[in-house]
Scaffold this motif. Structure first.
Motif, PDB file in Angstrom:
ATOM      1  N   ASP A 138      44.340  37.235  26.946  1.00 33.06           N
ATOM      2  CA  ASP A 138      44.575  36.223  27.811  1.00 33.06           C
ATOM      3  C   ASP A 138      45.722  35.070  27.487  1.00 33.06           C
ATOM      4  OD1 ASP A 138      43.067  37.782  29.563  1.00 33.06           O
ATOM      5  OD2 ASP A 138      41.327  36.314  29.023  1.00 33.06           O
ATOM      6  N   LEU A 180      49.320  38.667  38.436  1.00 36.03           N
ATOM      7  CA  LEU A 180      47.390  38.711  37.915  1.00 36.03           C
ATOM      8  C   LEU A 180      46.636  39.174  38.877  1.00 36.03           C
ATOM      9  CD1 LEU A 180      47.232  36.135  35.054  1.00 36.03           C
ATOM     10  CD2 LEU A 180      48.507  38.562  34.882  1.00 36.03           C
ATOM     11  N   LYS A 202      41.368  38.200  37.261  1.00 35.67           N
ATOM     12  CA  LYS A 202      42.245  37.878  36.285  1.00 35.67           C
ATOM     13  C   LYS A 202      42.633  35.774  36.831  1.00 35.67           C
ATOM     14  CE  LYS A 202      42.101  38.898  32.583  1.00 35.67           C
ATOM     15  NZ  LYS A 202      41.207  38.283  31.476  1.00 35.67           N
ATOM     16  N   GLU A 231      39.260  34.166  36.853  1.00 42.21           N
ATOM     17  CA  GLU A 231      39.507  33.342  35.373  1.00 42.21           C
ATOM     18  C   GLU A 231      39.914  32.732  34.257  1.00 42.21           C
ATOM     19  OE1 GLU A 231      38.644  36.480  31.259  1.00 42.21           O
ATOM     20  OE2 GLU A 231      37.907  37.259  32.882  1.00 42.21           O
TER      21      GLU A 231
END
Length: 305
Positions: A231, A248, A252, A255
Motif C-alpha cells: 500500500d 485502483l 482500496k 482504504e
C-alpha cells in the motif's frame, strides 16, 4: 472532527503568516489621516500598473488609488506585508493606520514549517491530497524546481485556497543568502477571502480559515503510515501520478484515503491553538516616553518604490 493526535505535533511544527495583503475602502477623513502620516510618491504606468501612488517602508508596502475603476469600487488602499509578515515591526504611524475599522484581508499565506530533526524532513516521502482523493492541479515550478516545489490548487483566479510545498533550505541556497533553517520543509496554504461583510481584520472569520485548512491532506512521510509495503508503494505511485488512484479498486481507494485522512497533519487544529499569538504582530504598541519627554522612535530605512 478534531484530530486527537494534534497536540504532539505542536512542538514539531512552526506556524507563521508569511504574506498578508490588506485592502480598505478608506473614508475621506481616513485618507486625510493617512496622507498626514505618510508621504506618497506618484508612480507612472511602468513603475506600478495597478496603483497611482505607493510607498515602501521596511517590508511594508502601502498603495493608494487603484488605476482600475472596478477595483476602486471595493477598495482604494492596499497594504502589503511581504515575506515573513509575522516578523514585521511597524512604525507607529502604520500601527495607527491599521486601527481603521475598514481593513479586509485580500490574501493571507499561512506557513507550516517542519523540523529537520524528525521524519518530517523527508521530502521525497511526502504526499499531498485533497479529501475527495485527488488534486486539481499539481506541478513542478520551472522557476524553483531546485527547491523541490509542488503547487496544489486550481489555476482559476477565483479559487479561495491554494497550497505550495517546498524546501526552504534549497530556496536559500539558490538565493545565496547563507541562511539555513532548522524547520526546512514548508507547507504553505494561500487563502484569498472574499471581500464581503464577513471579512474584516478587526473580526477575522477564523472558522472560514479553519475550514479551508482542513481540506488539505498532507502526509510528511509515507513510511510513517500504518500500511503494508504494497500500500505504501501505491501511495508513492499516487504521489507521482494522481490519476493512478482512479485505477485502483473502489475499496482500496477508500482504504488509502481513510488512512491519509486519519494521519494527515491537522492544520486547522494547529491554527486554532496558535491563532492568538499568530496575529500579535498586528497589535498596536504604545509609544514609550523617554526621560527627556520625547517619544522613543523605531528606526526604519525607507525605500522608495
Amino acid at each position: 472532527m478534531k484530530n486527537e493526535n494534534a497536540k504532539p505535533l505542536y512542538n514539531d511544527i512552526q506556524i507563521s503568516i508569511d504574506t498578508m495583503i490588506l485592502v480598505a475602502k478608506l473614508t475621506y477623513d481616513q485618507q486625510e489621516e493617512l496622507f498626514n502620516r505618510i508621504v506618497f510618491h506618484q508612480n507612472n504606468q511602468y513603475q506600478d500598473k495597478h496603483f497611482h501612488y505607493s510607498r515602501k517602508i521596511s517590508n511594508v508596502t502601502i498603495k493608494v488609488s487603484p488605476r482600475n475603476p472596478l477595483a476602486n469600487i471595493n477598495y482604494n488602499t492596499m497594504l502589503i506585508l511581504q515575506k515573513n509578515a509575522s516578523l514585521t515591526k511597524f512604525p507607529y504611524s502604520i500601527q495607527e493606520i491599521l486601527q481603521f475599522d475598514t481593513w479586509k484581508i485580500k490574501r493571507i499565506d499561512i506557513a507550516f514549517d517542519f523540523t529537520n530533526h524528525t521524519p518530517f524532513s523527508t521530502f521525497t516521502n511526502r504526499l499531498i491530497m485533497k479529501h475527495h482523493g485527488n488534486v486539481k492541479f499539481l506541478q513542478q515550478s520551472k522557476n524553483d524546481k531546485d527547491w523541490q516545489s509542488e503547487y496544489v490548487g486550481s489555476l482559476n483566479s477565483k479559487t479561495e485556497a491554494k497550497a505550495c510545498c517546498y524546501d526552504r533550505n534549497e530556496k536559500e541556497a539558490d538565493l545565496s543568502t547563507g541562511i539555513e533553517h532548522d524547520y526546512p520543509l514548508r507547507f504553505e496554504i494561500r487563502l484569498y477571502p472574499k471581500l464581503n461583510e464577513y471579512n474584516f481584520l478587526k473580526r477575522i472569520d477564523h472558522g472560514w480559515i479553519e475550514k479551508k485548512l482542513s481540506r488539505f491532506i498532507f502526509i510528511p512521510d509515507i513510511e510513517q503510515l500504518p500500511l503494508n509495503k504494497w500500500d505504501k508503494r501505491r501511495l508513492y505511485k499516487i504521489q507521482q501520478d494522481y490519476n493512478y488512484l482512479k485505477t485502483l479498486k473502489p475499496f482500496k481507494q477508500n482504504e488509502l484515503k481513510k488512512c491519509a485522512k486519519e494521519h494527515r497533519v491537522p492544520f486547522e487544529d494547529i491554527y486554532t491553538f496558535s491563532k492568538e499569538k499568530l496575529y500579535s504582530f498586528l497589535e498596536l504598541e504604545e509609544l514609550v516616553v523617554t526621560s527627556s519627554g520625547l517619544y522613543e522612535q523605531i528606526n526604519f530605512d525607507d525605500q522608495l518604490l
